[in-house]
Design an enzyme around this catalytic site. Structure first.
Site, PDB file in Angstrom:
ATOM      1  N   ASP A 191     -14.205 -82.050  19.106  1.00 44.63           N
ATOM      2  CA  ASP A 191     -15.380 -81.150  18.776  1.00 44.63           C
ATOM      3  C   ASP A 191     -16.577 -81.488  19.111  1.00 44.63           C
ATOM      4  OD1 ASP A 191     -17.017 -80.051  16.605  1.00 44.63           O
ATOM      5  OD2 ASP A 191     -15.227 -79.049  15.889  1.00 44.63           O
ATOM      6  N   HIS A 197     -14.158 -74.374  12.676  1.00 46.11           N
ATOM      7  CA  HIS A 197     -13.891 -75.528  13.867  1.00 46.11           C
ATOM      8  C   HIS A 197     -12.370 -75.447  14.079  1.00 46.11           C
ATOM      9  CE1 HIS A 197     -18.159 -77.067  14.029  1.00 46.11           C
ATOM     10  NE2 HIS A 197     -18.066 -76.306  13.084  1.00 46.11           N
TER      11      HIS A 197
END
Length: 481
Positions: free
Chosen positions: A121, A23
């Site tokens: 995110d 990520h």
């Protein structure tokens, strides 16, 4: 590349990522690209797995949120859903407070510029909500594929339709036959097609083995509801050549702009960002690869988070040994599930006799510089867990794949690799040494492997032709917010 003018410099983008390698890297690449286009960029981050500002372009500002994480967030024995839920809860208030402080600072500083938006995110529903409640437009960065994201959004509906079993549900006497169909044993439904999600079967739906189904659905619902209520657009690390149809469906279903800005690692950077790695890569594997013939070595890596049990690990090892194929295998700390509190810094021990059996044709490393490995002429195929970053990197180097998905979106991606794009094949539903050896030989030297390699070569050309036009469109959209 858009010119950098004073007006652009007055708009600031705040970014926040989950603290996992798969990520962090896409988010930091996106941060560098936005900074190169003249936007001010501030990266908010957790103390856990914090990026080192000295290793990134000078134009990026970094600010820790100083969260306090319970052990479940970092333990290798916690499954991914537990980590995600705990991280969302633990980061909610620290993120909110840090962003609010940043907004006050920018408001007081006439030369500091205003915050145009927050890029968060796409799994951090708490941070997305917090930014929206503070009046900041939110863009969600999805580090999975468009197909996986669509599948995730559909999970509550598919569950209600009976495609996802509900464990532990008590059946009442007044339930209709239609509702009873929801409780057919999962094994009898695994190969049913999923309506609206071709080529997926029930067995390919996003799941996290060992977690509670209600908990899973609750997490997905939190993400989906937040996306629909608090988000102004979706940013996805993908490209039209592989996902044009899925991107169009996604935009239609969400009524939100979706920017396919990938493959991020191929885009041009003024100062290339440094890869965030949780382990020091063993660069000695590159000269080792130099000593092998083109397309002769199988690269094996299940990424930075996926885990297998000891039986599966041993069958993988003896399958590699039995194939007779040269291999480079990443065996990192935490790869094997033990639940015994073993040393997390040490890789799991190899099966007794394995090193003697494979001496001269196999190399085992704690971690590898993956992009350089996949770009090496000696690599013939990639045995992968089908994490989206790994899949993109393999596609962009024209390397066919042997797929062994472990959890969540990896199931969806593996099905697309094998049955939509035709650039990979399954190791097998059951990891057994004989089947593993057969699959390895087939992908490396068989006719099927040659066909997959040719398709992969075409996808590589498509990926190389991807332009930065979507990134330019994203910048224009940010400036309009």
């Amino acid at each position: 590349m858009a010119e950098q003018d004073p007006q652009h410099r007055r708009r600031v983008v705040v970014l926040f990522s989950l603290p996992f390698q798969g990520h962090l890297n896409p988010m930091l690449k996106l941060a560098s690209l936005l900074a190169a286009r003249g936007l001010g960029v501030t990266v908010l981050h957790t103390d856990f797995n914090a990026p080192d500002p000295a290793r990134h372009p000078v134009g990026l500002a970094f600010a820790p949120i100083h969260e306090t994480l319970p052990g479940e967030a970092t333990s290798p024995d916690s499954h991914i859903l537990t980590k995600l839920l705990v991280l969302n809860a633990a980061c909610d208030a620290p993120f909110r407070n840090t962003l609010a402080s940043l907004l006050r600072d920018h408001h007081r500083d006439d030369d500091g510029g205003d915050v145009a938006c927050a890029v968060v995110d796409g799994q951090c529903f708490a941070a997305m909500r917090a930014a929206g409640e503070l009046g900041v437009p939110v863009l969600a960065l999805r580090t999975d594929s468009a197909a996986s994201f669509r599948n995730m959004l559909a999970i509550p509906r598919l569950r209600d339709a009976g495609y996802i079993p509900i464990k532990g549900k008590q059946l009442g006497t007044d339930m209709s036959l239609r509702h009873l169909q929801m409780f057919v044993p999962a094994e009898e439904k695994l190969d049913l097609p999923v309506p609206g999600h071709d080529p997926l079967r029930v067995r390919d739906l996003i799941r996290v083995d060992g977690c509670d189904d209600d908990e899973h659905c609750s997490f997905v619902t939190s993400v989906a509801d937040t996306i629909r209520s608090a988000v102004s657009g979706i940013v996805i690390n993908t490209f039209d050549a592989v996902e044009a149809s899925e991107l169009a469906k996604l935009q239609n279903e969400l009524s939100l702009p979706a920017f396919a800005v990938g493959p991020l690692h191929l885009l041009k950077f003024q100062t290339p960002p440094v890869e965030q790695s949780l382990h020091e890569p063993d660069r000695g594997c590159l000269p080792w690869l130099d000593g092998h013939a083109p397309r002769s070595v199988l690269y094996v890596s299940l990424g930075s988070l996926a885990c297998v049990d000891r039986v599966v690990f041993d069958e993988m090892a003896w399958g590699l040994a039995g194939s007779g194929v040269p291999f480079l295998w990443v065996v990192r700390p935490g790869l094997v599930i033990t639940g015994a509190g073993d040393d997390d810094e040490a890789p799991p021990p190899l099966p007794e006799g394995f090193e003697e059996e494979t001496r001269g044709r196999g190399r085992v490393v704690k971690w590898a510089p993956q992009r350089e490995v996949l770009a090496h002429a000696a690599i013939g195929a990639f045995w992968t867990h089908c994490g989206w970053n790994s899949t993109l990197e393999s596609v962009c180097e024209g390397v066919p794949m042997l797929v062994q998905p472990c959890f969540a979106d990896q199931m969806v991606t593996a099905r697309y690799v094998t049955h939509e794009w035709g650039v990979g094949m399954e190791v097998g539903e059951v990891i057994e040494r004989g089947r593993v050896a057969e699959a390895v030989v087939k992908v490396m030297v068989g006719e099927d492997g040659a066909l997959m390699r040719e398709r992969a070569r075409h996808l590589k050309m498509e990926a190389s032709a991807a332009t930065s036009s979507a990134m330019d469109g994203l910048v224009r959209y940010i400036l309009s917010l």
